[in-house]
Design a protein around this motif. Sequence first.
Motif, PDB file in Angstrom:
ATOM      1  N   LEU A  34       0.931  -1.361   0.014  1.00 51.16           N
ATOM      2  CA  LEU A  34       0.086   0.008   0.124  1.00 51.16           C
ATOM      3  C   LEU A  34       0.967   1.129   0.156  1.00 51.16           C
ATOM      4  CD1 LEU A  34      -2.638  -1.047   2.724  1.00 51.16           C
ATOM      5  CD2 LEU A  34      -3.065  -1.082   0.293  1.00 51.16           C
ATOM      6  N   SER A  35       0.295   2.312  -0.763  1.00 48.98           N
ATOM      7  CA  SER A  35       0.942   3.421  -0.412  1.00 48.98           C
ATOM      8  C   SER A  35      -0.080   4.587  -0.441  1.00 48.98           C
ATOM      9  CB  SER A  35       1.877   3.984  -1.773  1.00 48.98           C
ATOM     10  OG  SER A  35       1.217   3.784  -2.800  1.00 48.98           O
ATOM     11  N   GLU A  36       0.421   5.860  -0.329  1.00 51.26           N
ATOM     12  CA  GLU A  36      -0.673   6.818  -0.142  1.00 51.26           C
ATOM     13  C   GLU A  36      -1.475   7.249  -1.263  1.00 51.26           C
ATOM     14  OE1 GLU A  36       2.487   7.072   0.756  1.00 51.26           O
ATOM     15  OE2 GLU A  36       2.738   7.994   2.901  1.00 51.26           O
ATOM     16  N   ASP A  37      -0.948   6.613  -2.436  1.00 52.88           N
ATOM     17  CA  ASP A  37      -1.602   7.007  -3.703  1.00 52.88           C
ATOM     18  C   ASP A  37      -2.364   5.824  -4.230  1.00 52.88           C
ATOM     19  OD1 ASP A  37       0.507   5.703  -4.176  1.00 52.88           O
ATOM     20  OD2 ASP A  37       1.012   7.111  -6.052  1.00 52.88           O
ATOM     21  N   ASN A  76      -0.959   8.627   5.050  1.00 50.98           N
ATOM     22  CA  ASN A  76      -0.328   7.415   5.260  1.00 50.98           C
ATOM     23  C   ASN A  76      -1.202   6.020   4.863  1.00 50.98           C
ATOM     24  OD1 ASN A  76       1.519   5.576   6.108  1.00 50.98           O
ATOM     25  ND2 ASN A  76       1.485   6.095   8.483  1.00 50.98           N
ATOM     26  N   ALA A  77      -0.815   4.959   4.418  1.00 55.26           N
ATOM     27  CA  ALA A  77      -1.789   3.763   4.318  1.00 55.26           C
ATOM     28  C   ALA A  77      -0.967   2.702   4.886  1.00 55.26           C
ATOM     29  CB  ALA A  77      -1.932   3.907   2.785  1.00 55.26           C
ATOM     30  N   TYR A  78      -1.703   1.839   5.372  1.00 61.75           N
ATOM     31  CA  TYR A  78      -1.021   0.630   5.810  1.00 61.75           C
ATOM     32  C   TYR A  78      -2.369  -0.479   5.967  1.00 61.75           C
ATOM     33  CZ  TYR A  78      -2.543   3.048   9.968  1.00 61.75           C
ATOM     34  OH  TYR A  78      -3.110   3.615  10.888  1.00 61.75           O
ATOM     35  N   THR A  79      -1.672  -1.835   6.216  1.00 63.46           N
ATOM     36  CA  THR A  79      -2.642  -2.802   6.485  1.00 63.46           C
ATOM     37  C   THR A  79      -2.604  -2.993   8.061  1.00 63.46           C
ATOM     38  OG1 THR A  79      -0.505  -4.266   6.876  1.00 63.46           O
ATOM     39  CG2 THR A  79      -1.966  -4.496   4.560  1.00 63.46           C
ATOM     40  N   SER A  80      -3.905  -3.279   8.235  1.00 62.49           N
ATOM     41  CA  SER A  80      -4.504  -3.400   9.953  1.00 62.49           C
ATOM     42  C   SER A  80      -5.372  -4.276  10.048  1.00 62.49           C
ATOM     43  CB  SER A  80      -4.963  -1.632   9.958  1.00 62.49           C
ATOM     44  OG  SER A  80      -6.228  -1.871   9.327  1.00 62.49           O
ATOM     45  N   ASP A  81      -5.690  -4.378  11.478  1.00 62.75           N
ATOM     46  CA  ASP A  81      -6.899  -5.409  11.735  1.00 62.75           C
ATOM     47  C   ASP A  81      -8.283  -4.326  11.380  1.00 62.75           C
ATOM     48  OD1 ASP A  81      -7.477  -3.596  13.833  1.00 62.75           O
ATOM     49  OD2 ASP A  81      -6.467  -4.727  15.199  1.00 62.75           O
ATOM     50  N   SER A  82      -9.225  -4.735  11.809  1.00 65.14           N
ATOM     51  CA  SER A  82     -10.859  -4.157  11.702  1.00 65.14           C
ATOM     52  C   SER A  82     -11.030  -2.974  12.446  1.00 65.14           C
ATOM     53  CB  SER A  82     -11.895  -5.207  11.765  1.00 65.14           C
ATOM     54  OG  SER A  82     -11.852  -5.477  13.060  1.00 65.14           O
ATOM     55  N   GLU A  83      -9.955  -2.733  13.434  1.00 66.92           N
ATOM     56  CA  GLU A  83     -10.136  -1.769  14.343  1.00 66.92           C
ATOM     57  C   GLU A  83      -9.187  -0.578  13.735  1.00 66.92           C
ATOM     58  OE1 GLU A  83     -12.582  -1.114  16.665  1.00 66.92           O
ATOM     59  OE2 GLU A  83     -13.269  -2.887  15.723  1.00 66.92           O
ATOM     60  N   ARG A 124     -16.522   8.446  -0.786  1.00 65.69           N
ATOM     61  CA  ARG A 124     -16.384   7.599  -1.983  1.00 65.69           C
ATOM     62  C   ARG A 124     -14.891   7.288  -1.792  1.00 65.69           C
ATOM     63  NH1 ARG A 124     -19.493   5.569  -6.261  1.00 65.69           N
ATOM     64  NH2 ARG A 124     -18.115   4.990  -8.039  1.00 65.69           N
ATOM     65  N   ILE A 125     -14.486   6.102  -1.713  1.00 67.61           N
ATOM     66  CA  ILE A 125     -12.827   5.736  -1.786  1.00 67.61           C
ATOM     67  C   ILE A 125     -12.875   4.808  -2.892  1.00 67.61           C
ATOM     68  CG2 ILE A 125     -11.117   4.793  -0.368  1.00 67.61           C
ATOM     69  CD1 ILE A 125     -14.169   5.780   1.646  1.00 67.61           C
ATOM     70  N   THR A 126     -12.113   5.356  -3.883  1.00 70.91           N
ATOM     71  CA  THR A 126     -11.883   4.439  -5.145  1.00 70.91           C
ATOM     72  C   THR A 126     -10.254   4.066  -5.232  1.00 70.91           C
ATOM     73  OG1 THR A 126     -13.465   6.030  -6.122  1.00 70.91           O
ATOM     74  CG2 THR A 126     -12.084   4.692  -7.564  1.00 70.91           C
ATOM     75  N   GLN A 127     -10.092   2.641  -5.377  1.00 70.22           N
ATOM     76  CA  GLN A 127      -8.693   2.349  -5.811  1.00 70.22           C
ATOM     77  C   GLN A 127      -8.118   2.627  -7.141  1.00 70.22           C
ATOM     78  OE1 GLN A 127      -8.531  -2.008  -5.685  1.00 70.22           O
ATOM     79  NE2 GLN A 127      -6.165  -1.811  -6.118  1.00 70.22           N
ATOM     80  N   VAL A 128      -6.981   3.305  -7.214  1.00 67.08           N
ATOM     81  CA  VAL A 128      -6.722   3.966  -8.305  1.00 67.08           C
ATOM     82  C   VAL A 128      -5.196   3.346  -8.687  1.00 67.08           C
ATOM     83  CG1 VAL A 128      -7.793   6.013  -8.383  1.00 67.08           C
ATOM     84  CG2 VAL A 128      -5.535   5.877  -7.123  1.00 67.08           C
ATOM     85  N   LYS A 129      -4.671   2.357  -8.073  1.00 68.02           N
ATOM     86  CA  LYS A 129      -3.607   1.737  -7.902  1.00 68.02           C
ATOM     87  C   LYS A 129      -3.664   0.241  -7.807  1.00 68.02           C
ATOM     88  CE  LYS A 129       1.429   2.314  -6.837  1.00 68.02           C
ATOM     89  NZ  LYS A 129       2.478   3.188  -6.019  1.00 68.02           N
ATOM     90  N   GLU A 130      -3.185  -0.653  -8.422  1.00 66.34           N
ATOM     91  CA  GLU A 130      -3.144  -1.949  -8.153  1.00 66.34           C
ATOM     92  C   GLU A 130      -2.244  -2.471  -6.835  1.00 66.34           C
ATOM     93  OE1 GLU A 130      -1.724  -4.493 -11.580  1.00 66.34           O
ATOM     94  OE2 GLU A 130      -3.947  -4.613 -12.524  1.00 66.34           O
ATOM     95  N   ILE A 131      -2.790  -3.480  -6.272  1.00 68.15           N
ATOM     96  CA  ILE A 131      -2.368  -3.824  -5.081  1.00 68.15           C
ATOM     97  C   ILE A 131      -1.611  -5.172  -5.035  1.00 68.15           C
ATOM     98  CG2 ILE A 131      -2.892  -4.503  -2.422  1.00 68.15           C
ATOM     99  CD1 ILE A 131      -5.215  -2.355  -2.625  1.00 68.15           C
ATOM    100  N   GLN A 132      -0.371  -5.566  -4.928  1.00 69.05           N
ATOM    101  CA  GLN A 132       0.134  -6.848  -5.234  1.00 69.05           C
ATOM    102  C   GLN A 132      -0.042  -7.484  -4.142  1.00 69.05           C
ATOM    103  OE1 GLN A 132       1.480  -7.640  -8.300  1.00 69.05           O
ATOM    104  NE2 GLN A 132       1.699  -9.521  -7.292  1.00 69.05           N
TER     105      GLN A 132
END
Length: 432
Positions: A34-37, A76-83, A124-132
């Motif tokens: 993940l990244s900010e964009d 900032n963007a990162y993986t997390s739990d549901s909270e 409205r959150i839209t994915q604009v970059k692929e996540i590997q």
Amino acid sequence: MKRSYRTITEVTDFGPYITKIILPLSKSIKSDALSEDTFNVYVERRSKKTGEVLQLRKDWNSVELFPSKGYCCVTNAYTSDSEGNKNEKGSHATLELECEAIHRLNSETAFEQEHNVYVLCDFRITQVKEIQTHNDTISGLVFDHFGGGKMEQIKGWINSESSYAEMPLCFGYYSPNMNKEKRPLIIWLHGAGEGGYDTSIAYTGNNVVNLSSEKVQEIFGGAYVLAPQVPTMWMDDGSGEYTKSGNSMYVLALKALIDEFIHLHPDIDTNRIYIGGCSNGGFMTMRMIIDYPGFFAAAYPVCEALYDNVITDQNIEDIKNTPIWFTHAKNDEIVKPEITVIPTYERLLKAGAPNVHFSYFDKVVDTSGIFNDKKGNPFEFFSHGTWIYMLKDECELDYDGSPVKVNGKDVTLLQWLALQSKQITDQIVNHM
């Protein structure tokens, strides 16, 4: 397919902001994927009454109205739990949003007509970059359904209403951890913008919930916090206008609320009842200590709006032994200190007030690191907002620029407040 997002709200110096958005993913991924964009975050702020996009001024001095909608900055963007708790690997993505003080697109409150109210932030959150992923990619995700949110700082706060038949008042309050010890009561009186009928605005429209934080509660050894709310403003003398007479139609109703609250909570230490508030609330603080001299252990008026010319010499004599700590800014254009706090403070000193202090700031600048201007420097708030310093307990210096001391030790406003007691004040007065 509707995908839901969840939000985390933080009460800042500028009120409640959605600072994090949590997105459930179809697969578990590593945080470096993940990244900010990776996503863009679009929001429309809507009225809860009409559902329409709000038309708002961009800042305090603006006249032109603009639709409150646009793209939020993801910091900032990162993986997390549901909270929203950060993990190196997870099945949720958490996006941290910038808080800014002009457009305020992720602020959950807005000034509509006469008061600040909670609004609907429709994202409205839209994915604009692929996540590997480990052996695949995730793409094309859109989240446009609100799945719930939380605001940790209001935990323990309860909304209620007084039973005073002539004029019942709504209020919010916080109770400390209960035990057999007596606890002080901190009363906060809101500014004009936090009046109305949305009770939680009285303690979240500004950072009043900091008074229930672990840090502040430790200063007081646990304290009740009471935040009354009036439908109009404290300076309303019955005309519906801002009074210049110094009168308020809410005096009896507020005192009845305070008396009832104390009666319902017998562990409140009646020797340690503290009253304060900002602007209109600072006005009402002065009104209450004048009308009920000796009832309150101390007062902390912030940018108070009671004109000095309506305070009589007898009023000064009546309150001179009440410990008071004023807060104001030199460049305040909303409530000018030259016709309110400065002459009142000087009259109290001249009358021999033994325990009166005054933190006088040049201007109001962000100290949290959250709000910045376009150049990245700390944001300068409008000059009336000295409650920002007071509620964060950053009032330390007296009117002459020297530190306030108790028993030879430097103290902040809240540390000073926690030490005040009518028993101590009576002892001082009796020995004068």
